[in-house]
Write a protein that holds these residues in place. Structure first.
Motif, mmCIF file in Angstrom:
data_model
loop_
_atom_site.group_PDB
_atom_site.id
_atom_site.type_symbol
_atom_site.label_atom_id
_atom_site.label_comp_id
_atom_site.label_asym_id
_atom_site.label_seq_id
_atom_site.Cartn_x
_atom_site.Cartn_y
_atom_site.Cartn_z
ATOM 1 N N VAL A 92 0.838 -1.199 0.000
ATOM 2 C CA VAL A 92 0.000 0.000 0.000
ATOM 3 C C VAL A 92 0.875 1.252 0.000
ATOM 4 N N ILE A 93 1.896 1.272 0.816
ATOM 5 C CA ILE A 93 2.765 2.442 0.900
ATOM 6 C C ILE A 93 3.507 2.650 -0.419
ATOM 7 N N TYR A 94 3.910 1.577 -1.057
ATOM 8 C CA TYR A 94 4.577 1.694 -2.358
ATOM 9 C C TYR A 94 3.683 2.462 -3.332
ATOM 10 N N TRP A 95 2.412 2.012 -3.463
ATOM 11 C CA TRP A 95 1.515 2.614 -4.454
ATOM 12 C C TRP A 95 0.943 3.951 -4.019
ATOM 13 N N GLU A 96 0.632 4.092 -2.746
ATOM 14 C CA GLU A 96 -0.017 5.320 -2.278
ATOM 15 C C GLU A 96 0.949 6.435 -1.894
ATOM 16 N N ILE A 97 2.214 6.099 -1.701
ATOM 17 C CA ILE A 97 3.182 7.133 -1.346
ATOM 18 C C ILE A 97 4.287 7.216 -2.400
ATOM 19 N N LEU A 98 5.117 6.194 -2.487
ATOM 20 C CA LEU A 98 6.274 6.272 -3.386
ATOM 21 C C LEU A 98 5.876 6.536 -4.830
ATOM 22 N N ASP A 99 4.946 5.770 -5.340
ATOM 23 C CA ASP A 99 4.547 5.938 -6.730
ATOM 24 C C ASP A 99 3.950 7.324 -6.975
ATOM 25 N N GLN A 100 3.318 7.893 -5.958
ATOM 26 C CA GLN A 100 2.732 9.230 -6.096
ATOM 27 C C GLN A 100 3.785 10.333 -6.143
ATOM 28 N N PHE A 101 4.992 10.044 -5.667
ATOM 29 C CA PHE A 101 6.073 11.029 -5.768
ATOM 30 C C PHE A 101 6.450 11.292 -7.223
ATOM 31 N N LEU A 102 6.031 10.424 -8.132
ATOM 32 C CA LEU A 102 6.353 10.587 -9.548
ATOM 33 C C LEU A 102 5.427 11.584 -10.243
ATOM 34 N N ARG A 103 4.609 12.294 -9.505
ATOM 35 C CA ARG A 103 3.693 13.290 -10.078
ATOM 36 C C ARG A 103 4.444 14.332 -10.905
ATOM 37 N N SER A 104 5.615 14.705 -10.420
ATOM 38 C CA SER A 104 6.425 15.685 -11.143
ATOM 39 C C SER A 104 7.865 15.593 -10.655
ATOM 40 N N ARG A 105 8.751 16.121 -11.456
ATOM 41 C CA ARG A 105 10.165 16.153 -11.079
ATOM 42 C C ARG A 105 10.341 16.903 -9.766
ATOM 43 N N GLU A 106 9.640 18.021 -9.637
ATOM 44 C CA GLU A 106 9.776 18.859 -8.446
ATOM 45 C C GLU A 106 9.318 18.110 -7.195
ATOM 46 N N VAL A 107 8.200 17.424 -7.294
ATOM 47 C CA VAL A 107 7.697 16.658 -6.149
ATOM 48 C C VAL A 107 8.672 15.536 -5.799
ATOM 49 N N LEU A 108 9.178 14.834 -6.806
ATOM 50 C CA LEU A 108 10.114 13.738 -6.562
ATOM 51 C C LEU A 108 11.375 14.238 -5.865
ATOM 52 N N ILE A 109 11.932 15.328 -6.331
ATOM 53 C CA ILE A 109 13.164 15.851 -5.726
ATOM 54 C C ILE A 109 12.919 16.338 -4.310
ATOM 55 N N LYS A 110 11.821 17.062 -4.087
ATOM 56 C CA LYS A 110 11.512 17.521 -2.724
ATOM 57 C C LYS A 110 11.260 16.347 -1.792
ATOM 58 N N ALA A 111 10.560 15.341 -2.288
ATOM 59 C CA ALA A 111 10.298 14.158 -1.465
ATOM 60 C C ALA A 111 11.608 13.457 -1.123
ATOM 61 N N HIS A 112 12.472 13.298 -2.114
ATOM 62 C CA HIS A 112 13.767 12.652 -1.902
ATOM 63 C C HIS A 112 14.569 13.387 -0.829
ATOM 64 N N GLU A 113 14.535 14.707 -0.866
ATOM 65 C CA GLU A 113 15.262 15.519 0.123
ATOM 66 C C GLU A 113 14.715 15.324 1.531
ATOM 67 N N ARG A 114 13.406 15.075 1.657
ATOM 68 C CA ARG A 114 12.755 14.977 2.958
ATOM 69 C C ARG A 114 12.678 13.563 3.522
ATOM 70 N N CYS A 115 12.858 12.567 2.679
ATOM 71 C CA CYS A 115 12.701 11.175 3.118
ATOM 72 C C CYS A 115 13.620 10.835 4.279
ATOM 73 N N ARG A 116 13.082 10.067 5.201
ATOM 74 C CA ARG A 116 13.870 9.494 6.286
ATOM 75 C C ARG A 116 14.565 8.251 5.740
#
Length: 144
Positions: A92-116
């Motif tokens: 569930v987390i794979y599809w509802e969180i990680l896969d959703q980070f692919l919405r845009s380059r900006e979202v992916l990069i910001k998410a990557h910076e914030r990930c624990r």
């Protein structure tokens, strides 16, 4: 950070994410009642994440309402799921969180910076194994 199990979702969401209580109150019926009764009813983690977490998380990641406190709380919450070894939770987390980070380059990069740590490892594994083209072509320098 401890692993978050399905029975702890609402409690940990409210504890970790600023504005969580208000977000839950804004959910329309019947979902609000469903989440309030959790975990005494069959829980659907996917519904909870898409209805309650997504608006807060992706609003902050897209810069609409960026807040360090909100993003820190959201990523602490997400990390708790990646520490949970239940295969259903991981899926569930794979599809509802990680896969959703692919919405845009900006979202992916910001998410990557914030990930624990556990979340970042899962994100990098997803990108290299499932989306190698995106991984190769992304410019990992911060978005301006």
């Amino acid at each position: 950070m401890d692993a978050i199990g399905c029975r702890d979702v609402v409690r940990e969401f409210v504890r970790l994410v600023p504005g969580a209580r208000e977000a839950l109150q804004a959910v329309e019926e019947p979902d609000r009642r469903y989440f309030a009764e959790w975990p005494s009813v069959d829980s659907n983690l996917s519904d909870f994440l898409s209805i309650v977490l997504h608006p807060i998380l992706f609003s902050a990641l897209s810069g609409e309402e960026e807040s360090d406190d909100v993003l820190n709380g959201c990523f602490d919450f997400i990390e708790g799921f990646f520490l949970n070894e239940d295969p259903h939770v991981q899926d569930v987390i794979y599809w509802e969180i990680l896969d959703q980070f692919l919405r845009s380059r900006e979202v992916l990069i910001k998410a990557h910076e914030r990930c624990r740590p556990a979340t970042k490892a899962a994100l990098m594994r997803m990108l290299t194994e499932d989306y190698p083209g995106i991984f190769r072509n992304i410019n990992w320098f911060p978005v301006e």
